[in-house]
Write an enzyme that holds these catalytic residues in place. Structure first.
Site, PDB file in Angstrom:
ATOM      1  CE  LYS A  33      60.013  43.061  49.219  1.00 49.47           C
ATOM      2  NZ  LYS A  33      60.225  42.530  47.870  1.00 49.47           N
ATOM      3  CB  SER A  49      41.220  38.823  56.898  1.00 46.61           C
ATOM      4  OG  SER A  49      40.988  37.695  57.720  1.00 46.61           O
ATOM      5  CB  THR A  57      42.986  39.942  51.731  1.00 41.87           C
ATOM      6  OG1 THR A  57      42.023  39.647  52.743  1.00 41.87           O
ATOM      7  CG2 THR A  57      44.389  39.680  52.222  1.00 41.87           C
ATOM      8  CE1 TYR A  58      39.689  42.039  57.472  1.00 43.16           C
ATOM      9  CE2 TYR A  58      38.805  41.819  55.264  1.00 43.16           C
ATOM     10  CZ  TYR A  58      38.731  41.551  56.611  1.00 43.16           C
ATOM     11  OH  TYR A  58      37.709  40.787  57.101  1.00 43.16           O
ATOM     12  N   GLY A 115      38.931  32.876  54.789  1.00 43.35           N
ATOM     13  CA  GLY A 115      37.867  33.092  53.815  1.00 43.35           C
ATOM     14  C   GLY A 115      38.266  32.578  52.443  1.00 43.35           C
ATOM     15  CB  ALA A 151      42.373  34.699  50.679  1.00 43.91           C
TER      16      ALA A 151
END
Length: 117
Positions: free
Chosen positions: A9, A25, A57-58, A73, A75
């Site tokens: 993290k 993303s 998300t990625y 996007g 997010a």
């Protein structure tokens, strides 16, 4: 049996930008991605400390050394510039791997510079 465990993290990162009309993303400084063992396209969970939002998300690789943490996007509607977030990655591990796992934790300052790992 497989267990889903925290792999790494980035703790208390600061949102530096929002790009609503972009493929969904999170863009992350590539240096931070490397330290947190994150690959481009890897699934991550974002936890917003300011408003309690949690979403998946990625990753997209951002410019090295830039400190960029940008939500893209849909997010982008879940945070504001300056919000503090935690970016968490997970992995699937068997029992023995899970017991031996030592997750990576990267702590950053307000400019997303590493203060300790």
């Amino acid at each position: 049996m497989q267990r889903i465990m925290k792999k790494s993290k980035i703790h208390t990162a600061t949102i530096t930008g929002l790009e609503l009309y972009y493929e969904g993303s999170v863009t992350i400084d590539r240096d931070l991605m490397d330290l947190a063992d994150l690959l481009p396209g890897e699934q991550v969970q974002i936890v917003n400390l300011n408003n309690g939002q949690r979403f998946v998300t990625y990753t997209i690789s951002g410019e090295r050394g830039s400190g960029v943490i940008e939500l893209n996007g849909p997010a982008a509607r879940l945070a504001a510039v300056g919000d503090k977030i935690i970016i968490i990655s997970y992995g699937n591990y068997d029992n023995e791997e899970a017991k031996a796992l030592e997750p990576i934790v990267v702590f950053v300052d307000d400019q997303n510079r590493v203060v300790r790992k």
